[in-house]
Design a protein around this motif. Structure first.
Motif, PDB file in Angstrom:
ATOM      1  N   ASN A  68      -5.978  -6.954 105.475  1.00 37.04           N
ATOM      2  CA  ASN A  68      -5.056  -5.827 105.410  1.00 37.04           C
ATOM      3  C   ASN A  68      -5.565  -4.811 104.394  1.00 37.04           C
ATOM      4  N   VAL A  69      -5.758  -3.572 104.847  1.00 37.58           N
ATOM      5  CA  VAL A  69      -6.286  -2.507 104.000  1.00 37.58           C
ATOM      6  C   VAL A  69      -5.287  -1.350 104.003  1.00 37.58           C
ATOM      7  N   LEU A  70      -4.901  -0.908 102.812  1.00 38.12           N
ATOM      8  CA  LEU A  70      -3.983   0.218 102.681  1.00 38.12           C
ATOM      9  C   LEU A  70      -4.798   1.472 102.410  1.00 38.12           C
ATOM     10  N   VAL A  71      -4.717   2.451 103.308  1.00 37.70           N
ATOM     11  CA  VAL A  71      -5.452   3.706 103.182  1.00 37.70           C
ATOM     12  C   VAL A  71      -4.464   4.806 102.821  1.00 37.70           C
ATOM     13  N   LEU A  72      -4.670   5.447 101.685  1.00 30.66           N
ATOM     14  CA  LEU A  72      -3.768   6.488 101.193  1.00 30.66           C
ATOM     15  C   LEU A  72      -4.490   7.817 101.108  1.00 30.66           C
ATOM     16  N   SER A  94       1.316  10.309  97.864  1.00 26.71           N
ATOM     17  CA  SER A  94       0.558   9.706  98.966  1.00 26.71           C
ATOM     18  C   SER A  94       1.236  10.103 100.272  1.00 26.71           C
ATOM     19  N   ASP A  95       1.022  11.350 100.687  1.00 29.73           N
ATOM     20  CA  ASP A  95       1.689  11.849 101.882  1.00 29.73           C
ATOM     21  C   ASP A  95       1.133  11.242 103.157  1.00 29.73           C
ATOM     22  N   THR A  96      -0.021  10.612 103.075  1.00 31.80           N
ATOM     23  CA  THR A  96      -0.580   9.883 104.212  1.00 31.80           C
ATOM     24  C   THR A  96      -0.750   8.428 103.794  1.00 31.80           C
ATOM     25  N   ALA A  97      -0.182   7.522 104.561  1.00 31.44           N
ATOM     26  CA  ALA A  97      -0.306   6.096 104.255  1.00 31.44           C
ATOM     27  C   ALA A  97      -0.466   5.329 105.563  1.00 31.44           C
ATOM     28  N   ILE A  98      -1.591   4.653 105.705  1.00 30.60           N
ATOM     29  CA  ILE A  98      -1.855   3.837 106.893  1.00 30.60           C
ATOM     30  C   ILE A  98      -2.217   2.430 106.444  1.00 30.60           C
ATOM     31  N   LEU A  99      -1.465   1.471 106.936  1.00 28.01           N
ATOM     32  CA  LEU A  99      -1.753   0.063 106.681  1.00 28.01           C
ATOM     33  C   LEU A  99      -2.601  -0.439 107.837  1.00 28.01           C
ATOM     34  N   LEU A 100      -3.860  -0.727 107.557  1.00 27.96           N
ATOM     35  CA  LEU A 100      -4.785  -1.213 108.572  1.00 27.96           C
ATOM     36  C   LEU A 100      -4.781  -2.737 108.584  1.00 27.96           C
ATOM     37  N   HIS A 101      -4.390  -3.314 109.719  1.00 31.42           N
ATOM     38  CA  HIS A 101      -4.427  -4.774 109.888  1.00 31.42           C
ATOM     39  C   HIS A 101      -5.582  -5.117 110.818  1.00 31.42           C
ATOM     40  N   VAL A 102      -6.608  -5.750 110.264  1.00 30.26           N
ATOM     41  CA  VAL A 102      -7.737  -6.226 111.054  1.00 30.26           C
ATOM     42  C   VAL A 102      -7.456  -7.675 111.421  1.00 30.26           C
ATOM     43  N   TYR A 103      -7.387  -7.961 112.708  1.00 29.27           N
ATOM     44  CA  TYR A 103      -7.039  -9.307 113.153  1.00 29.27           C
ATOM     45  C   TYR A 103      -8.141 -10.304 112.786  1.00 29.27           C
ATOM     46  N   ALA A 104      -7.760 -11.569 112.783  1.00 27.83           N
ATOM     47  CA  ALA A 104      -8.687 -12.613 112.350  1.00 27.83           C
ATOM     48  C   ALA A 104      -9.922 -12.698 113.242  1.00 27.83           C
ATOM     49  N   ASN A 154      -0.864   6.412  91.222  1.00 23.82           N
ATOM     50  CA  ASN A 154      -0.622   4.998  90.956  1.00 23.82           C
ATOM     51  C   ASN A 154      -0.740   4.202  92.260  1.00 23.82           C
ATOM     52  N   PRO A 155      -1.981   4.027  92.759  1.00 22.23           N
ATOM     53  CA  PRO A 155      -2.138   3.280  94.018  1.00 22.23           C
ATOM     54  C   PRO A 155      -1.647   1.843  93.933  1.00 22.23           C
ATOM     55  N   ALA A 156      -1.707   1.241  92.742  1.00 23.76           N
ATOM     56  CA  ALA A 156      -1.220  -0.135  92.603  1.00 23.76           C
ATOM     57  C   ALA A 156       0.272  -0.205  92.894  1.00 23.76           C
ATOM     58  N   CYS A 157       1.029   0.800  92.462  1.00 26.87           N
ATOM     59  CA  CYS A 157       2.471   0.817  92.717  1.00 26.87           C
ATOM     60  C   CYS A 157       2.752   0.952  94.211  1.00 26.87           C
ATOM     61  N   THR A 158       1.987   1.816  94.886  1.00 24.37           N
ATOM     62  CA  THR A 158       2.166   1.952  96.327  1.00 24.37           C
ATOM     63  C   THR A 158       1.804   0.647  97.023  1.00 24.37           C
ATOM     64  N   GLN A 159       0.758  -0.019  96.568  1.00 25.82           N
ATOM     65  CA  GLN A 159       0.390  -1.316  97.144  1.00 25.82           C
ATOM     66  C   GLN A 159       1.511  -2.328  96.932  1.00 25.82           C
ATOM     67  N   ASN A 160       2.081  -2.373  95.732  1.00 26.37           N
ATOM     68  CA  ASN A 160       3.196  -3.284  95.465  1.00 26.37           C
ATOM     69  C   ASN A 160       4.357  -3.003  96.414  1.00 26.37           C
ATOM     70  N   VAL A 175      -8.013   5.212  98.357  1.00 25.50           N
ATOM     71  CA  VAL A 175      -7.386   6.527  98.252  1.00 25.50           C
ATOM     72  C   VAL A 175      -8.444   7.602  98.494  1.00 25.50           C
ATOM     73  N   VAL A 176      -8.118   8.574  99.362  1.00 22.63           N
ATOM     74  CA  VAL A 176      -9.006   9.700  99.656  1.00 22.63           C
ATOM     75  C   VAL A 176      -8.248  10.989  99.372  1.00 22.63           C
ATOM     76  N   ASP A 177      -8.933  11.986  98.764  1.00 19.69           N
ATOM     77  CA  ASP A 177      -8.279  13.258  98.472  1.00 19.69           C
ATOM     78  C   ASP A 177      -8.774  14.359  99.412  1.00 19.69           C
ATOM     79  N   PHE A 178      -8.282  15.604  99.217  1.00 21.12           N
ATOM     80  CA  PHE A 178      -8.657  16.726 100.082  1.00 21.12           C
ATOM     81  C   PHE A 178     -10.167  16.940 100.106  1.00 21.12           C
ATOM     82  N   LYS A 179     -10.791  16.882  98.924  1.00 20.35           N
ATOM     83  CA  LYS A 179     -12.228  17.115  98.848  1.00 20.35           C
ATOM     84  C   LYS A 179     -12.986  16.092  99.678  1.00 20.35           C
TER      85      LYS A 179
END
Length: 512
Positions: A68-72, A94-104, A154-160, A175-179
């Motif tokens: 599971n990967v959280l992309v912000l 974090s106006d964009t948040a996608i939780l990526l679930h890669v299956y086993a 605070n990406p850790a807080c969003t992850q929590n 986390v990825v920014d505009f640049k």
């Protein structure tokens, strides 16, 4: 191994991590790895909660497990991002948040978009002072990123927050920014996107139709909310999903040209903030190589089942609970198993993972009772205690449950409740018969603080009280793809919000 062989091993897809995946071009040389290492920024793991969902368990030793990967996407205007996004400098959301679930099986993946305006419970999060906040109920999801006003968020807080919301253990956060968006799209000479109508609003101008965007226009396309449909964030998420699909497709279509891919890797790492588990180029390579078997057609995007709640967004129960349950059990959205993971061990559903307190019996809750905000506090310090208590509560049908890792030496379990939620508190008392109940006006919910009198291992299970949705069912061993069907169908709230990554880029791009 020859350089051509190494190039063939490059990752073929990334599901929102497209730029990161090109780092698997191992023939680039040690000098390039050193350069990439110096680009990467990591965030402090000390902010990640100690009370977390369990890690997945492979069917056999050494077998692959879900990831599971959280992309912000951060909208910060600091560090030059104001030139691309406008506005004043300051801590971003974090106006964009996608939780990526890669299956086993590492051949299928789901990217779950979480609305920025979704009302959730934000659990305890670490502040710059080292202190931890109190849990906060009924908060906008994207505000978790601003807790503590860290310069880089605070990406850790969003992850929590995501772990507490879903019951899934997050393996990595990026986390990825505009640049970063601008640089990565320029590195691959643009991404094909579809604009449903001409847009001229809030200093963003886009023309209607299918076109190739890079740099500032690509950032504008991802940022734009006004001028499309009903101007909501829901429509914007659909366009972001379509954009990511096109970016993955573009990178796959580039072949294995190092002159093209190395600039993309450089652009990606200069724009990323990642957890310490991905904090070096070699770690990123190892991770991305594990995803090389995923094809575009085997990626699905889905937005959490939702409804408007005034100016905010409410998550729709039980559909959203079924979504999380499917992912915890490593099932596809149609309820099928990849046959690679033990459903009893891999991020198990709450109903299967924890026993209930003696004397409890399954109870049918009203929708209002099921949605009451409940916080489970570890008042003893025993690792995993709050997680076990939360699983017991969820198994009874309560859906809005948060963990708090606060330690201590409490002897007796306590249920503190706002008078408005007394009926739900009485139901909880059946799960914790040893607890004392305390009325606490203004609490905004129910807080269960577990004491030394709480012994979850001594109780019986409550599987019958699990939320409705596809059940675990037996697995038949490793297979190349989904094989085992679950007994019930996919809720409409999931089906209506799903989008295949290989969908026509001009299809279904707005809401309202």
């Amino acid at each position: 191994m020859s350089s051509s062989t190494r190039r063939r091993r490059i990752v073929r897809t990334a599901v929102g991590l497209a730029a990161v995946l090109v780092l698997s071009v191992a023939g680039a040389g040690a000098w390039f790895y050193h350069r990439l290492d110096s680009n990467i920024t990591t965030f402090d793991a000390g902010g990640v909660a100690t009370e977390r969902p369990p890690a997945p368990v492979p069917v056999t030793p050494g077998a692959s497990v879900p990831v599971n990967v959280l992309v912000l996407g951060s909208d910060t205007r600091d560090d030059g991002n104001a030139d691309l996004g406008g506005g004043e400098e300051g801590v971003g959301h974090s106006d964009t948040a996608i939780l990526l679930h890669v299956y086993a099986d590492h051949k299928h993946a789901v990217g779950v978009s979480i609305p920025r305006d979704a009302l959730v419970t934000i659990p305890s999060c670490k502040l710059p002072s080292g202190k931890w906040t109190e849990p906060r109920t009924n908060q906008m999801f994207n505000s978790a990123f601003t807790i503590g006003e860290f310069p880089q968020g605070n990406p850790a807080c969003t992850q929590n927050t995501v772990e507490a919301l879903t019951g899934l253990r997050i393996d990595h956060t990026i986390v990825v920014d505009f640049k970063g968006v601008a640089a990565m799209t320029e590195a691959i000479s643009g991404v094909d996107v579809c604009v449903p109508n001409d847009v001229n609003s809030h200093n963003i101008k886009l023309r209607k139709g299918l076109q190739k965007l890079s740099g500032q226009p690509a950032v504008d396309y991802l940022r734009a909310r006004y001028g499309f449909g009903d101007n909501s964030d829901i429509g914007r998420m659909k366009r972001q999903q379509a954009f990511l699909s096109s970016m993955i497709s573009k990178i796959q279509g580039l072949g294995f040209s190092l002159p093209t891919l190395l600039p993309l890797a450089d652009a990606a790492t200069r724009s990323l903030t990642v957890d310490e588990g991905l904090g070096t180029a070699m770690k990123l390579v190892d991770f991305t190589q594990s995803l090389q078997g995923i094809k575009l057609a085997d990626i699905t995007f889905v937005t959490t089942p939702w409804r408007f709640s005034g100016e905010r967004v409410a998550l729709v129960h039980p559909d959203v609970d079924t979504l999380w349950k499917l992912l915890r059990e490593d099932r596809t959205l149609d309820g099928r198993s990849t046959g690679k993971t033990d459903p009893g061990g891999a991020s198990p559903s709450p109903a299967a993972s924890s026993p209930a307190a003696p004397g409890a019996s399954p109870t049918t809750l009203s929708p209002e009772q099921a949605a009451v905000p409940i916080t489970l506090v570890n008042g003893v310090g025993t690792p995993g205690l709050a997680g076990k208590g939360a699983a017991t509560v969820r198994a009874q049908g309560f859906q809005n449950v948060t963990l708090d890792a606060t330690s201590g030496s409490r002897l007796r379990t306590e249920i503190a409740y706002d008078p408005a939620f007394k009926t739900a508190a009485d139901q909880l008392a059946l799960l914790f018969p040893q607890a004392r109940s305390v009325e606490e006006p203004g609490a905004g919910g129910i807080i269960v603080t577990l004491g030394r009198d709480y012994h979850p291992a001594a109780a019986t299970g409550l599987d019958a009280a699990a939320p409705a949705g596809p059940a675990a069912g037996p697995t038949t061993g490793p297979t190349a793809g989904p094989t085992t069907a679950a007994p019930s169908g996919v809720p409409t709230g999931i089906a209506e919000n799903a989008r295949g990554a290989d969908t026509d880029p001009c299809k279904d791009l707005t809401f309202g």
